[in-house]
Design a protein around this motif. Structure first.
Motif, PDB file in Angstrom:
ATOM      1  N   GLU A 131      -5.034  74.107 -24.248  1.00 46.13           N
ATOM      2  CA  GLU A 131      -3.632  73.709 -24.251  1.00 46.13           C
ATOM      3  C   GLU A 131      -3.448  72.292 -24.787  1.00 46.13           C
ATOM      4  OE1 GLU A 131      -0.433  74.859 -23.431  1.00 46.13           O
ATOM      5  OE2 GLU A 131      -1.447  76.710 -23.914  1.00 46.13           O
ATOM      6  N   HIS A 136      -3.706  72.610 -28.445  1.00 45.11           N
ATOM      7  CA  HIS A 136      -2.478  73.272 -28.893  1.00 45.11           C
ATOM      8  C   HIS A 136      -1.340  72.257 -28.998  1.00 45.11           C
ATOM      9  CE1 HIS A 136       1.034  76.133 -27.634  1.00 45.11           C
ATOM     10  NE2 HIS A 136       1.139  75.737 -28.881  1.00 45.11           N
ATOM     11  N   ASP A 142       0.589  70.988 -32.295  1.00 42.34           N
ATOM     12  CA  ASP A 142       2.047  71.059 -32.398  1.00 42.34           C
ATOM     13  C   ASP A 142       2.640  69.710 -32.785  1.00 42.34           C
ATOM     14  OD1 ASP A 142       2.163  73.709 -31.876  1.00 42.34           O
ATOM     15  OD2 ASP A 142       2.944  73.557 -29.837  1.00 42.34           O
ATOM     16  N   LEU A 194      -1.264  75.965 -37.040  1.00 40.54           N
ATOM     17  CA  LEU A 194      -1.110  76.675 -35.768  1.00 40.54           C
ATOM     18  C   LEU A 194      -2.151  77.788 -35.640  1.00 40.54           C
ATOM     19  CD1 LEU A 194       0.811  76.604 -33.328  1.00 40.54           C
ATOM     20  CD2 LEU A 194       2.130  78.408 -34.417  1.00 40.54           C
ATOM     21  N   GLY A 199      -4.862  75.694 -33.518  1.00 40.29           N
ATOM     22  CA  GLY A 199      -4.401  76.156 -32.214  1.00 40.29           C
ATOM     23  C   GLY A 199      -5.015  77.479 -31.797  1.00 40.29           C
ATOM     24  N   ALA A 207      -8.556  78.137 -29.471  1.00 41.19           N
ATOM     25  CA  ALA A 207      -8.348  78.692 -28.134  1.00 41.19           C
ATOM     26  C   ALA A 207      -9.196  79.943 -27.930  1.00 41.19           C
ATOM     27  CB  ALA A 207      -6.868  79.010 -27.924  1.00 41.19           C
ATOM     28  N   GLU A 247       7.493  77.656 -32.027  1.00 41.13           N
ATOM     29  CA  GLU A 247       6.465  76.800 -31.427  1.00 41.13           C
ATOM     30  C   GLU A 247       6.757  76.547 -29.954  1.00 41.13           C
ATOM     31  OE1 GLU A 247       4.437  73.890 -34.769  1.00 41.13           O
ATOM     32  OE2 GLU A 247       5.971  73.115 -33.427  1.00 41.13           O
ATOM     33  N   GLY A 299       2.475  80.102 -23.461  1.00 36.31           N
ATOM     34  CA  GLY A 299       1.089  79.671 -23.335  1.00 36.31           C
ATOM     35  C   GLY A 299       0.843  78.905 -22.052  1.00 36.31           C
ATOM     36  N   LEU A 312      -0.882  82.381 -30.070  1.00 34.37           N
ATOM     37  CA  LEU A 312      -0.680  81.400 -31.137  1.00 34.37           C
ATOM     38  C   LEU A 312      -0.911  82.016 -32.512  1.00 34.37           C
ATOM     39  CD1 LEU A 312      -2.321  78.192 -29.617  1.00 34.37           C
ATOM     40  CD2 LEU A 312       0.090  78.824 -29.718  1.00 34.37           C
TER      41      LEU A 312
END
Length: 326
Positions: free
Chosen positions: A39, A42, A46, A87, A91, A95, A164, A171, A202
Motif C-alpha cells: 500500500e 501504491h 499514485d 499503476l 503498483g 503488490a 485511482e 485497496g 490495481l
C-alpha cells in the motif's frame, strides 16, 4: 491546464497520497506487514501519477510551432497513458510479487495498532480526495452515468483520478481485511492474500485506464451533441445547402478540429462562397467554442456521387490503393 482538467482534484489526491504513503511506510517498518508495504508503494506510485498529470497539463499549454502546427494538447493524453503504465508496473506487479512472497514465507504482524491505525487514517484521507474528485467531475458529467463519463470524457485527468481514488479506497479495505484476518487467526498468509488482491485490483484499473487513454491518443471525434451543434451551425446560413461529409477530431481536451465538404449553389460567385465559409466558421465557433481549427471545402452536391457512398481510399484509415505499399 484549464479548470476542466480537474487541477483541484489532482492536487487534493497528491497531498493525500504523499501523507498516506509516509504513514503506511512507517507502519510497515514497525509491523512488517506486506499489505502495508504494498500500500505504501501504491500510494507513492499514485503520487507520481498525479505529478505526471500536472506535468502533462503544463506541457499541453505550449504554443503551436511550425513542427507541431496543431499545438501540444495531446500531451495530456500521453501523460495519462503513462499513468496507467506506472499503476500497472509499479503498483500492481509489485503488490502481486509482495503478496506471493508473503504467502510463501508468512510471518506474524507486530505492533498491530500501527497498520490498523494508519489504514483507518488512510481511508479517511482517501475518502476526502475521492469526494473532491467526484465534486469536480459532477461539474462536467451532467446527466451521464459514471461509466459513460469515464469512457467518453475527453479530459483524461478526472477519470484517472476517480479510478485511482476508487482503487485506493478498495485497496485500503482489502489491506485492512487482510491485516485483520492475519491478527485474528495468527496466520500471516491472510496478509499476503490481501496484498495479492490489491495487486489484481490495481492491474484491472490500469488496464481500463490504458484502454481509454489509448483511444484518446489515437484520436476521437467530437461527442454526438457537439457534432449536431456543428452540423446545425454549418447549414443555418442561406448559402450552404447541405453537408456532403464531415470529420471531427480532438486535438486535445479543449481543442477540436472540424473538416467538412459543404454544398453551395452552382452559380455562386467566389466572393459569396468565401463570405459563406467565413460566416459558417463564426457560427461553428459560437455553437462549439472548442472548435478552434476549422476547414470548410465548398463543392457542388451531386446525387450520382452521393449514391456511390463515401470514398474509403480518400479517407484516412481506408483501404490501401491497389499496388501501393503497406
Amino acid at each position: 491546464m484549464s479548470a476542466s482538467g480537474g487541477t483541484k482534484a489532482i492536487v487534493a489526491a497528491l497531498l493525500a497520497n504523499l501523507s498516506i504513503a509516509a504513514a503506511k511506510f512507517v507502519a510497515f517498518l514497525f509491523s512488517g506487514s506486506s499489505s502495508m508495504l504494498a500500500e505504501s508503494v501504491h500510494s507513492l506510485a499514485d503520487s507520481g501519477n498525479q505529478g505526471l498529470l500536472l506535468l502533462g497539463g503544463k506541457k499541453a499549454q505550449r504554443e503551436a510551432t511550425p513542427q507541431h502546427p496543431f499545438g501540444y494538447g495531446r500531451e495530456r493524453y500521453i501523460y495519462a497513458f503513462l499513468v496507467s503504465i506506472v499503476l500497472f508496473s509499479v503498483g500492481g506487479m509489485f503488490a502481486i510479487y509482495e503478496g506471493y512472497e508473503k504467502i510463501k514465507h508468512p510471518h506474524e504482524i507486530k505492533y498491530w495498532y500501527w497498520p490498523v491505525g494508519v489504514l483507518v487514517f488512510a481511508i479517511i484521507a482517501e475518502t476526502f480526495s475521492f469526494r473532491t474528485a467526484i465534486k469536480e467531475s459532477n461539474v462536467l458529467r451532467g446527466k451521464k452515468s459514471w461509466k459513460e463519463f469515464v469512457r467518453h470524457s475527453k479530459a483524461p485527468e478526472l477519470p484517472v483520478v476517480l479510478l485511482e481514488d476508487l482503487g485506493a479506497l478498495v485497496g485500503l479495505i482489502l489491506a485492512l481485511g487482510g491485516v485483520s484476518l492475519a491478527l485474528l487467526t495468527g496466520d500471516g498468509v491472510w496478509d499476503g492474500i490481501g496484498t495479492l488482491c490489491i495487486g489484481v485490483l490495481l492491474i484491472l484499473i490500469a488496464l481500463v485506464l490504458a484502454a481509454e487513454t489509448k483511444s484518446l491518443l489515437l484520436g476521437e471525434a467530437a461527442g454526438l451533441e457537439d457534432v449536431q451543434k456543428i452540423e446545425a451551425a454549418i447549414v443555418s446560413g442561406d448559402a450552404v445547402t447541405r453537408i456532403i461529409h464531415m470529420r471531427t477530431l480532438h486535438l486535445g481536451p479543449e481543442e477540436l478540429l472540424v473538416a467538412a465538404k459543404i454544398a453551395v449553389q452552382h452559380d455562386d460567385t467566389a466572393t459569396r462562397i468565401a463570405a459563406a465559409i467565413d460566416a459558417a466558421e463564426a457560427r461553428i465557433r459560437e455553437a462549439v467554442p472548442i472548435a478552434r481549427v476549422i476547414y470548410l471545402e465548398p463543392d457542388i452536391y451531386s446525387e450520382t456521387d452521393a449514391a456511390k457512398g463515401p470514398d474509403r481510399e480518400a479517407t484516412p484509415g481506408g483501404p490501401t490503393p491497389h499496388g501501393a505499399g503497406h
